[in-house]
Motif scaffolding. Structure first.
Motif: not given
Ligand SMILES: Cc1cc2nc3c(=O)[nH]c(=O)nc-3n(C[C@H](O)[C@H](O)[C@H](O)COP(=O)(O)OP(=O)(O)OC[C@H]3O[C@@H](n4cnc5c(N)ncnc54)[C@H](O)[C@@H]3O)c2cc1C
Length: 415
Positions: A75-95
């Motif tokens: 359930s946690s992965f569905n809420k915030f999985g690898p793609a969300d995590l990578l997007k989170f950092f990408e959007q904040r300048g850390v690709p």
């Protein structure tokens, strides 16, 4: 109603919990950490480069990275999985970029960039940090959390507490197992915490000592307990002065530690030639011997193994290196093949928690709601990250579990 949300531990799980908990700006969120800075362990992950997650297409592809707890994490992965995590950092300048398969690292290869981005986001969201402030007690009233007490004896009233204290490995980073004490005192079961992803010591110290530093690629290691095969892994390993380490050994260590705790005779057998079957290897040996009848055995072995291994191999197989190939009996040849395919060392113990990358065991998941990480025993109490009885292999799985569970708990706590 405004809530005060306390997070104990400013590692990846605690920081992500703080970020998601602060999405409701009516709440006050405070993170306590006993160390002088946030994310001390995060800074040393992936040899300082931080393998923050594993790149997958679908969330269920992550599951094989977790020997324990994958269903609980669903359930946690569905809420915030690898793609969300990578997007989170990408959007904040850390690709991020993949390395060695699907392991994801920041392009900068700096764990500090990951840590600093999290701290910046927390600051932006007005989350308060109290560093050098260990929490020593979680207080409850009528089955719900009511306050926490700091080591400086300050009592902080709150209606939500998220325990993100990590496991017990690398204790100098602040993860000293305090979360297990909080969990026990509030009525939760603990699955015995043990080292995982840890180097192993062997009984045959003369061998490991002689082979210290020898790094091998494309070998297969088989873990056995009382002669029964428990697990196998193909890849890289290294001999150390005390025993074995390297990726495939760390992988097998999780189950080796359990076998040792059950007092089973625990061995690891190394197949130096996993791509060649025993009969083919024997035939190759015989053909080479025929071609090199006058050559000394030790010189012929050059083609089969690294120089450092030859003297140990000769000793263990009971051969004389000064024999000529032609003098080898069929028993000698069979013995040589057996050792090349099945070089067995007895495991005596894991190295300590100070060398383990992860702690297996922890707060029993049966006491937690997998959708929110909230305790089923105490209202308003959550457990996230490595303190839970969930652990992953090398590859970014442990950090992803910390981020995902932290996110889920923060989201639930702020509602
Ligand atoms: C050398 C090493 C390399 C690693 N590399 C990787 C990797 O590349 N990829 C990966 O996925 N995983 C890696 N891991 C595992 C990963 O670091 C952990 O699984 C992850 O940090 C767990 O996050 P956490 O937030 O649950 O706990 P932690 O990161 O352990 O953070 C817990 C925090 O709680 C604080 N704390 C503890 N008790 C108290 C208290 N009583 N009061 C206040 N604060 C408290 C501690 O100071 C600490 O800051 C590595 C681990 C090690 C040791």
């Amino acid at each position: 109603m405004n809530k005060q949300i306390v997070i104990i531990g400013g590692g990846p799980a605690g920081m992500m919990a703080g970020i998601s908990a602060s999405s409701n700006s009516n709440n006050k969120v405070i993170i306590f950490d006993k160390m002088p800075e946030m994310g001390t362990k995060l800074l040393v992950t992936g040899k300082g480069k931080c393998n923050l997650t594993h790149q997958v297409g679908r969330v269920d592809e992550l599951f094989e990275g977790y020997p324990k707890g994958s269903q609980f994490l669903h359930s946690s992965f569905n809420k915030f999985g690898p793609a969300d995590l990578l997007k989170f950092f990408e959007q904040r300048g850390v690709p991020c970029k993949p390395d060695r398969g699907k392991r994801m690292f920041p392009v900068s290869e700096k764990a500090r960039d990951i840590r600093d981005t999290l701290v910046k986001e927390l600051t932006k969201k007005n989350v308060t940090f109290k560093l050098n402030t260990p929490i020593i007690e979680i207080m409850t009233e009528n089955g719900a959390v009511s306050a926490v007490r700091t080591a400086q004896k300050e009592v902080i009233p709150c209606s939500r507490v998220i325990v993100a204290t990590g496991g017990m490995s690398y204790p100098w980073t602040g993860s000293t197992g305090d979360g297990y004490i909080f969990a026990r005192k509030t009525g939760h079961s603990i699955v015995t915490p043990r080292a995982s992803l840890v180097p192993l010591e062997v009984a045959e110290s003369h061998i490991s000592f002689a082979l210290e530093g020898l790094s091998l690629k494309n070998v297969k290691a088989t873990l056995k307990a009382d002669g029964k095969v428990i697990d196998q892994k193909f890849g890289e390993m290294v001999f150390t002065s005390y025993g074995l380490s390297g990726p495939i050994i760390l992988y097998l260590s999780r189950r080796a530690v359990v076998c040792l705790s059950e007092k089973s005779k625990t061995t690891i057998s190394i197949d130096f030639k996993p791509a060649v079957a025993k009969d083919k290897l024997l035939a190759r040996f015989e053909a080479d011997i025929e071609k090199n009848r006058k050559k000394l055995v030790k010189n012929m072995l050059d083609e089969y193994m690294p120089q450092k291994l030859i003297s140990v191999f000769i000793q263990e197989s009971g051969l004389q290196g000064s024999k000529q190939c032609i003098q080898l009996t069929s028993k000698d040849k069979n013995r040589m093949v057996e050792i090349l395919k099945n070089f067995t060392l007895t495991i005596t113990k894991p190295r300590g928690m100070s060398e383990a990358e992860v702690t297996q065991g922890g707060v029993d998941t049966k006491d937690l709601d997998p959708r929110t990480m909230e305790s089923k025993i105490v209202k308003g109490l959550y457990f996230v990250g490595e303190v839970i009885d969930v652990d992953g292999y090398i590859g970014g799985f442990n950090l992803q579990a910390a981020f995902s569970t932290g996110y889920s708990a923060g989201k639930s706590a702020c509602q």
